[in-house]
Scaffold this motif. Structure first.
Motif, PDB file in Angstrom:
ATOM      1  N   GLY A  95      -0.490   5.365  13.462  1.00  0.00           N
ATOM      2  CA  GLY A  95      -0.909   5.864  14.770  1.00  0.00           C
ATOM      3  C   GLY A  95      -0.814   7.372  14.745  1.00  0.00           C
ATOM      4  O   GLY A  95      -0.389   7.965  13.734  1.00  0.00           O
ATOM      5  N   GLY A  96      -1.222   7.975  15.857  1.00  0.00           N
ATOM      6  CA  GLY A  96      -1.174   9.432  15.919  1.00  0.00           C
ATOM      7  C   GLY A  96       0.248   9.953  15.783  1.00  0.00           C
ATOM      8  O   GLY A  96       0.513  10.937  15.079  1.00  0.00           O
ATOM      9  N   ALA A  97       1.172   9.290  16.452  1.00  0.00           N
ATOM     10  CA  ALA A  97       2.562   9.746  16.395  1.00  0.00           C
ATOM     11  C   ALA A  97       3.106   9.613  14.979  1.00  0.00           C
ATOM     12  O   ALA A  97       3.863  10.469  14.510  1.00  0.00           O
ATOM     13  N   ASP A  98       2.673   8.568  14.284  1.00  0.00           N
ATOM     14  CA  ASP A  98       3.148   8.376  12.920  1.00  0.00           C
ATOM     15  C   ASP A  98       2.576   9.470  12.007  1.00  0.00           C
ATOM     16  O   ASP A  98       3.228   9.885  11.046  1.00  0.00           O
ATOM     17  N   TYR A 157      -2.250  20.679  12.964  1.00  0.00           N
ATOM     18  CA  TYR A 157      -3.200  20.561  14.076  1.00  0.00           C
ATOM     19  C   TYR A 157      -3.285  19.091  14.467  1.00  0.00           C
ATOM     20  O   TYR A 157      -3.836  18.287  13.725  1.00  0.00           O
ATOM     21  N   ASP A 158      -2.723  18.753  15.615  1.00  0.00           N
ATOM     22  CA  ASP A 158      -2.863  17.414  16.185  1.00  0.00           C
ATOM     23  C   ASP A 158      -4.262  17.363  16.797  1.00  0.00           C
ATOM     24  O   ASP A 158      -4.509  17.949  17.849  1.00  0.00           O
ATOM     25  N   HIS A 159      -5.157  16.667  16.093  1.00  0.00           N
ATOM     26  CA  HIS A 159      -6.564  16.675  16.497  1.00  0.00           C
ATOM     27  C   HIS A 159      -6.921  15.474  17.357  1.00  0.00           C
ATOM     28  O   HIS A 159      -8.052  14.993  17.311  1.00  0.00           O
ATOM     29  N   HIS A 182      -8.532   5.426  16.012  1.00  0.00           N
ATOM     30  CA  HIS A 182      -8.622   4.489  17.134  1.00  0.00           C
ATOM     31  C   HIS A 182      -9.035   5.190  18.416  1.00  0.00           C
ATOM     32  O   HIS A 182      -9.092   4.567  19.458  1.00  0.00           O
ATOM     33  N   LYS A 183      -9.267   6.467  18.365  1.00  0.00           N
ATOM     34  CA  LYS A 183      -9.760   7.151  19.561  1.00  0.00           C
ATOM     35  C   LYS A 183     -11.119   7.734  19.233  1.00  0.00           C
ATOM     36  O   LYS A 183     -12.149   7.154  19.527  1.00  0.00           O
ATOM     37  N   THR A 184     -11.084   8.887  18.557  1.00  0.00           N
ATOM     38  CA  THR A 184     -12.318   9.616  18.310  1.00  0.00           C
ATOM     39  C   THR A 184     -13.320   8.827  17.480  1.00  0.00           C
ATOM     40  O   THR A 184     -14.520   8.977  17.664  1.00  0.00           O
ATOM     41  N   GLY A 196       4.557   5.314  20.012  1.00  0.00           N
ATOM     42  CA  GLY A 196       3.146   5.642  20.214  1.00  0.00           C
ATOM     43  C   GLY A 196       2.357   4.365  20.069  1.00  0.00           C
ATOM     44  O   GLY A 196       2.928   3.271  20.154  1.00  0.00           O
ATOM     45  N   ASN A 197       1.054   4.500  19.837  1.00  0.00           N
ATOM     46  CA  ASN A 197       0.279   3.320  19.521  1.00  0.00           C
ATOM     47  C   ASN A 197       0.975   2.603  18.383  1.00  0.00           C
ATOM     48  O   ASN A 197       1.426   3.223  17.425  1.00  0.00           O
ATOM     49  N   SER A 198       1.036   1.293  18.473  1.00  0.00           N
ATOM     50  CA  SER A 198       1.774   0.548  17.464  1.00  0.00           C
ATOM     51  C   SER A 198       0.879  -0.594  16.966  1.00  0.00           C
ATOM     52  O   SER A 198      -0.245  -0.345  16.545  1.00  0.00           O
TER      53      SER A 198
HETATM   54  C1  LIG Z   1      -2.728  14.775  21.732  1.00  0.00           C
HETATM   55  C2  LIG Z   1      -2.135  13.485  21.242  1.00  0.00           C
HETATM   56  N1  LIG Z   1      -1.388  13.490  20.134  1.00  0.00           N
HETATM   57  C3  LIG Z   1      -0.805  12.362  19.669  1.00  0.00           C
HETATM   58  C4  LIG Z   1      -0.935  11.164  20.330  1.00  0.00           C
HETATM   59  C5  LIG Z   1      -0.196   9.959  19.808  1.00  0.00           C
HETATM   60  O1  LIG Z   1      -1.011   8.996  19.277  1.00  0.00           O
HETATM   61  P1  LIG Z   1      -0.573   7.501  19.065  1.00  0.00           P
HETATM   62  O2  LIG Z   1      -0.367   6.890  20.385  1.00  0.00           O
HETATM   63  O3  LIG Z   1      -1.677   6.897  18.282  1.00  0.00           O
HETATM   64  O4  LIG Z   1       0.692   7.505  18.297  1.00  0.00           O
HETATM   65  C6  LIG Z   1      -1.731  11.109  21.475  1.00  0.00           C
HETATM   66  C7  LIG Z   1      -1.889   9.838  22.192  1.00  0.00           C
HETATM   67  O5  LIG Z   1      -1.991   9.713  23.350  1.00  0.00           O
HETATM   68  C8  LIG Z   1      -2.348  12.291  21.945  1.00  0.00           C
HETATM   69  O6  LIG Z   1      -3.091  12.275  23.050  1.00  0.00           O
END
Ligand SMILES: Cc1ncc(COP(=O)(O)O)c(C=O)c1O
Lengths: 519, 401, 457
Positions: A152-155, A259-261, A286-288, C335-337
């Protein structure tokens, strides 16, 4: 103000029992073959092959249901979930259509029944796609290599924190470089993963221009700086025009710039992270990139970096050697693994399919349309009494989303943004995104139209909001007690943080609330 | 700068819960009390800088002002009634709460039978004392800083407090951000009873001297406890943090554990620095400057000259300060004992600033102010500083004079 | 794209007051713009072309249904009930993100049922929403234990799954960092592969935050008496974190039964395809005590009342301690899991019920034991340890052949042999981890035996 006529919507109400309350003793949903005689005779009884102290004493209290009952129960629950059946302009998440063709293709055994440790020659098809997606993302970002392992993004943000550790450790500076800088408008995961990786977090607040000043960054930088982690544009739709300077300064101080894109949709194909100087970036497939969100994953935070950092990337990596694809399982400086195996590969395939369908021109058009749609929304939303915009004095058009505030409505009527959200679902419009913590703007909301939603959908969404705000002034109780047309009524979460009352499982609920089981 | 209610979040040195109060009270007690200062806020629309004192009130009335507080208190009570139904309430008599609460449908007990026709600060104090004696679980009041101070004067921090924002001045950190938000907090108090989480908050009021100089700044008067209810977030209701202000507490403990030997530590006023002292096993002077050397308190509630005398004999020194009041004042309000002379002697690079993160983030723009009386020093202190908000967290703030 | 129709696009531009959307990008300085245009492979705009391209490409894979596979090691081939497949592609579950507690009600309930049923299987009362994988769950669990106890060392078996251990290591901060957690390995009994209890007792100290005990372990080994290890850990003030495979829990003791404090494990076996490793997920569970609950990094749903008497709803509990609620002040991050899989897992557990889990456990046990017994008859091949479930270690050292060679030869016979342990666990020499589940028939196993006999002849 004359308000438009809205849909007469009502959610499915099944009053569905909790599965734990359902079924009858002895009913079966799934049976397994009894083991063949020879198999059972292989080596004695259960008791000799599993010591008694390792055996289960009481059967689990699971429900006993027929297959049809299970199917119907979960389909009822599906129907009690609004999601993309209505209109969801959930900001920062870039709601997209997830093409069915990708679902059909990905569900076939040629992907679903692959084991990640199969030999390379049996995986050439999927490796080609993973490699192809890598190349697409490199072209979009200017980075040298992507890895899809982060879940995921956080990962992916965590991956960056791990790579920052490995990079400074390799240079013998980890003990000294223990600070990661971020901004208060950066997604919480940046600060959180930096801290979880062991760094101290230095946060820059916003200043008058809507982003932190260069001077504030300079005050934060030092020989302790390990990295900068930011997203840009932020989720107010504001682009930091000094970002190039920021990256230079971070580099001068000896740190890495990430850069968190996640908010790439509005700038797709207009800029490249590497050209701005960033050492690494992250894309949300999973978003863009059109892979489905699954209501919270499986997701992919595709993490890419410059040539200098490739050595530190988690493995495995897919490589192309001649006409073949190979898997590089280990590398001496690699951070190892942030998650088992090589990633949520079906999501990578779906993102690849989406991007191939769009092509270069499609991506640019999508960015144009999403920014255009956002600005169209802004014109209409600001015409609704009670709606204001974050940093209203900034006149430049926002990118793919804008943060608004309903502070005036709340002040005038006592109806909060949460009440409004709860009322909007009565019209088939799902929740908007409010704001990350902390709320810099009071009573915030952040819709994002993206390129998916038609003008008709957007207009309807705005009409619903206008109607609900009008209700807030004229009939506030209806809004405050909402929803009224949903699967259930207003949830009272007051006990959710009370150890005496919270219940994350049915068994906890039963003993805390001493409800009799009926079975 | 704008004078706005502060939502500063600041844990108390020993987080007390209703549970302790319950043990103390040992008996059932009304969970909610309410005091309305019917005159609060009357000065606002009349462009007066407050409503404290009979003369101001008369002047406001003469200018045609109508009292705001009862309307705002009614909004809270209406919203509360909608949420919890006809609960039991202890109210100050007559126009100070009981009339209103009955009209909205609560089952009301009044603190006394006779209601004064023209209320005064004394009535607020009397009612607060009665609430204290009844040991209500949460004392709601409608008013501003003046009312908060009156209550604090009467009962200190003996009851959890929450202000329905209804005053002209609301510098104290005890006000909900809207009357409806106050209702939500009151609801939580009713529902959670003893487990309602609490945190510390400052009672502050406008600095009259500064006001006369045309500046807005506040003076710290004391500290009370308020419900610790973070805002509702995301799709569902978020509750209270695991341990209110745990990070700030951990930071204070860490500072206490890592004091440099033979260095004289000066601790500024406020409940944050008091936590450091508490971690050292000492009791700080809430409104004063204390000094610590090698873990021992060597000076309490120091005056400027006492501080300077200590600095004469201890060349190695550091200063640890919290932010007092809701205005982001770093030096010059609430800690005037830390004079230009003291600050110059310690040295700008030897000052550690502590704060709860959200207290800083509530400040827009993200600026801390200094007004030491010495323009050269003010200039020297200006720029950006790192404020420590947790053991491993810092926020960069602008410092300006 | 609905708004790309030229006339509509014009209409939107007009409403916004621009002649070209380009004007809306004024915020981005010119010297930030891409230095050269983006060039991607030609677009496959039609579904006809796209689907053909994907089919042609993926068709070049050889999957585990086309051949016979004995690969396991963190990702296992199990039967996926058809109902699970239906739910995994239901648009309502597949495509959304967050709604309100009412509009998300169905999904929230499915999540609650995931936690509730897993809680029954584990015999534990507090279950978080799933995390990315078992390794990630174990990584969070050791951090939880460190937070809870204020200690910095975790005792683990010397034989850990290599992928999972690598993940756990990244969660433990390198030595020298402030939050470093040491993963210290404890020897096993050579005869059984189980933890050497004496060695464990000697290793426990007031630095030990937890013992992390897997049963079955990464190499398939069943611990004979996990309760004894729990008591030992507790007597030193340490937590017991159990790592368990839910498919074993109809048969094997659940963590709650033997006093584990925290349990973690995989969710992929509960109705999710291997997906080339993209099916993995992990769970974290514990007793319902504040000590543990307040240390979770995850989100979790709690059953709550609604404004209508007697109606159930769901709200997030302990949101504020997550990174969403408190950024870097929260516990780790979230976050998304893999929440879609939680819905699928819930349906899987409901389909099986208590009898299904008992049957499944017995079947896997019987077939894996049958396979081991038969394979041990192949000259030069032996089974390393006696107590196992689903996976077991085959020792090829006596054959004089490498696992790599053997697997190539098996592949020529349409079989994916067991995972090669010779690189990840050099102490074992030429050894492989074979996985046998309910999908493997007696005939499949016999085929493997025949093929292996041929290969080694
Ligand atoms: C700017 C930004 N960075 C990171 C994340 C985290 O992504 P994820 O929920 O896939 O871990 C998000 C999700 O909402 C986000 O909007």
């Amino acid at each position: 103000m004359s308000l438009p006529k809205l849909r007469q919507y009502h959610a499915a109400v099944w009053d569905e029992p909790i599965v734990m309350e359902m079924g009858r003793a002895g009913r079966r949903g799934m049976v397994f073959p009894t083991s063949d005689a020879e198999v059972s005779a292989a080596d004695g009884t259960l008791d000799t092959v599993i010591p008694a102290s390792a055996r289960r004493q009481h059967p689990p209290k699971l429900p006993e249901l027929s297959e049809f009952e299970v199917q119907r129960h979960y389909l009822h629950l599906a129907q009690e979930t609004l999601g993309m059946m209505g209109i969801s302009l959930f900001g920062t998440c870039t709601m997209k259509y997830n093409p069915r063709v990708s679902e059909l293709v990905a569900a076939r055994p040629w992907l679903a029944e692959l084991h990640p440790n199969q030999s390379e020659e049996t995986l050439q098809g999927v490796l080609e796609i993973v490699h192809g997606m890598n190349q697409i993302l490199c072209e979009l970002s200017g980075m040298a290599q992507f890895v899809f392992q982060p879940g995921g993004g956080a990962d992916a943000a965590y991956t960056h924190a791990c790579i920052t550790r490995a990079y400074h450790e390799h240079r013998g500076e980890l003990a000294q470089r223990n600070e990661i800088i971020t901004t208060i408008q950066a997604h919480p995961c940046n600060a959180a993963t930096a801290a979880a990786a062991g760094f101290n977090v230095v946060t820059l607040p916003l200043e008058e221009a809507g982003y932190p000043s260069v001077a504030a960054l300079e005050a934060a930088l030092s020989d302790r700086t390990a990295a900068l982690m930011v997203n840009n544009p932020d989720d107010m739709g504001i682009y930091n025009p000094n970002i190039k300077r920021w990256v230079e300064l971070v580099h001068q101080a000896g740190g890495l710039a990430f850069y968190d894109h996640a908010n790439f949709n509005g700038v797709m194909s207009r800029l490249r992270a590497r050209e701005l100087g960033f050492d690494a970036c992250m894309f949300m497939l999973h978003k863009t990139f059109g892979a489905p969100k699954g209501g919270g994953g499986p997701a992919v935070g595709a993490y890419g970096c410059s040539e200098d950092l490739v050595a530190f990337l988690p493995r495995p990596l897919v490589r192309q050697v001649g006409g073949r694809y190979t898997i590089e399982h280990e590398a001496p400086l690699s951070v190892g693994r942030v998650r088992e195996f090589w990633g949520n590969i079906p999501q990578v395939v779906k993102a690849y399919a989406w991007t191939r369908a769009m092509g270069s021109d499609g991506l640019r058009q999508a960015a144009d349309i999403s920014v255009l749609a956002n600005n169209y929304m802004e014109r209409r939303l600001l015409a609704i009494p009670g709606v204001s915009k974050s940093f209203p004095e900034l006149s430049s058009p926002r990118l793919e989303m804008t943060r608004y505030s309903l502070a005036k409505v709340a002040e005038d009527t006592g109806v909060t943004v949460l009440d409004i959200q709860n009322r909007m679902v009565d019209f088939g419009v799902d929740a908007f995104w409010l704001s990350h913590e902390p709320w810099i703007v009071p009573e915030p909301f952040t819709p994002e139209a993206g390129e998916l939603w038609s003008k008709e959908d957007i207009d309807y969404w705005i009409d619903v909001l206008a109607t609900v705000i009008d209700e807030a002034y004229n009939d506030p109780d209806t809004v405050r007690s909402a929803p009224h047309c949903q699967a259930i009524h207003k949830v009272d979460g007051a006990g959710a943080d009370d150890p005496q009352r919270w219940a994350t499982t049915w068994r906890a609920y039963q003993y805390k609330h001493s409800i009799q089981v009926t079975s | 700068m704008r004078s706005s209610p502060s939502h500063g979040k600041q844990p108390t040195s020993s987080p007390r819960t209703y549970f302790e109060l319950m043990v103390k009270a040992g008996a059932a007690r009304p969970r909610l009390g309410i005091i309305v200062n019917p005159l609060a806020g009357i000065g606002g629309p009349a462009a007066l800088k407050g409503s404290d004192g009979a003369a101001t009130v008369a002047e406001a009335r003469a200018r045609g002002a109508r009292p705001e507080a009862p309307l705002r208190a009614e909004r809270t009570l209406q919203a509360l009634a909608a949420r919890v139904g006809p609960a039991e309430l202890l109210a100050a008599p007559g126009a100070m709460g009981a009339d209103l609460a009955r009209r909205v449908g609560f089952s009301v007990k009044a603190t006394s039978r006779s209601a004064p026709s023209e209320t005064s600060a004394l009535d607020t104090r009397v009612a607060a004392t009665a609430m204290r004696d009844a040991d209500v679980g949460l004392l709601l009041f409608a008013g501003g800083d003046g009312t908060a101070r009156d209550i604090h004067d009467a009962i200190g921090d003996q009851l959890p407090l929450l202000g329905i924002p209804a005053g002209v001045k609301m510098h104290s950190g005890v006000f909900a951000h809207s009357p409806e938000a106050a209702a939500r907090a009151a609801e939580a108090a009713l529902r959670n009873g003893p487990s309602l989480p609490l945190r510390g908050a400052d009672i502050a009021d406008v600095d009259e001297q500064a006001a006369r100089d045309g500046r807005v700044a506040s003076i710290l008067y004391g500290s009370v406890r308020v419900p610790d209810l973070p805002r509702l977030v995301l799709p569902t209701k978020a509750g209270s943090p695991a341990q209110p202000g745990a990070e700030l507490q951990a930071l204070c403990r860490e500072i206490a554990d890592t004091l440099e030997p033979s260095c004289l530590y000066l601790f500024g006023p406020g409940s944050t620095t008091a936590m450091v002292l508490a971690a050292l096993g000492a009791r700080g002077t809430l409104l004063g400057v204390d000094a610590v050397l090698d873990g021992q308190v060597v000076g309490k509630d120091l005056t400027e000259s006492q501080t300077l005398a200590l600095l004469d004999t201890h060349l190695d020194s550091r200063l640890v300060v919290g932010l007092v009041g809701g205005q982001g004042m770093l030096f010059g309000r609430g800690n005037r004992q830390l004079t230009a002379a003291v600050l110059s002697r310690v040295g700008a690079d030897r000052i550690t600033v502590l704060s709860a993160a959200d207290k800083l983030l509530a400040l827009t723009p993200p600026t801390l102010w200094v007004d030491t009386g010495d323009p050269v020093l003010d200039k020297h202190l200006s720029g950006y500083i790192r404020v420590r908000v947790g053991p491993r967290q810092q926020i960069i703030m602008t410092v300006s004079s | 794209m609905a708004n790309s129709a030229p006339a509509l696009r014009e209409e939107l531009c007009a409403a916004v007051g621009v002649s070209d959307p380009e004007e809306l990008f004024a915020q981005i300085p010119l010297d930030h713009r891409a230095a050269r245009p983006v060039v991607l492979p030609p677009a496959l705009a039609s579904e006809v072309e796209l689907s053909r391209h994907l089919r042609d490409t993926l068709g070049r894979n050889v999957d585990c249904e086309a051949v016979l596979s004995f690969l396991g090691g963190g990702c296992w081939q199990h039967h996926v009930p058809a109902v699970c497949d239906e739910l995994a592609t239901r648009t309502e579950f597949l495509t959304p993100v967050w709604g309100t507690p009412a509009s998300d009600h169905g999904r929230n309930q499915a999540w609650f049922e995931f936690s509730s049923q897993l809680g029954e299987l584990l015999d534990l009362d507090f279950v978080g929403l799933p995390v990315y994988s078992w390794g990630c769950a174990a990584g969070h669990a050791v951090r939880m234990a460190a937070r809870i106890t204020g200690r910095d060392q975790i005792l683990i078996s010397e034989f850990m799954d290599h992928e999972r251990l690598a993940v756990m290591r990244t969660y433990c901060e390198p030595p020298g960092m402030r939050g470093h957690i040491e993963l210290r390995s404890v020897p096993t009994n050579p005869a059984t592969g189980t933890i050497a209890v004496d060695e464990l007792a000697a290793a426990l100290s007031d630095r030990t935050a937890a013992v992390y005990l897997e049963t079955p372990s990464g190499l398939g080994v069943i611990e004979p008496d996990p309760g004894q290890i729990a008591r030992l850990a507790h007597s030193h003030g340490a937590e017991l974190i159990a790592g368990v495979d839910p498919t074993s829990l109809g048969l094997l003791a659940p963590p709650g039964q033997y006093g584990a404090d925290i349990a973690v494990g995989p969710t992929q076996p509960l109705g999710v395809h291997m997906n080339c490793g993209g099916g993995v997920g992990g769970f974290i569970a514990s007793r319902d005590e504040e000590r543990y609950a307040r240390a979770y990094p995850t989100l979790q749903v709690s059953l709550c009342p609604t404004s209508k008497q007697g109606e159930h709803g769901f709200a997030l509990t302990l949101f504020q301690q997550s990174s969403y609620g408190s950024r870097e002040l929260g516990n780790d991050w979230t976050g998304n899991s893999v929440y879609l899989w939680a819905v699928v897992n819930a349906a899987y557990m409901a389909l099986l019920g208590p009898a299904g889990f008992a049957e499944l456990g017995e079947l896997i046990l019987a077939r894996s034991r049958y396979a081991a017994t038969r394979l041990a008859e192949v000259p030069g091949v032996s089974v390393r340890w006696p107590w196992f479930f689903k996976e077991f270690v085959l020792d090829f050292n006596e054959t004089g052949r490498t696992v790599a060679e053997i697997n190539v030869a098996l592949r020529e016979r349409g079989i994916f042999g067991g995972g090669d342990l010779s690189l990840s666990h050099p102490q074992l020499g030429q050894a492989a981890l074979y996985c046998v589940t309910e999908v493997h028939t007696q005939h499949d196993i016999d085929r493997l035996v025949t093929a292996l006999t041929e290969v080694l002849a």
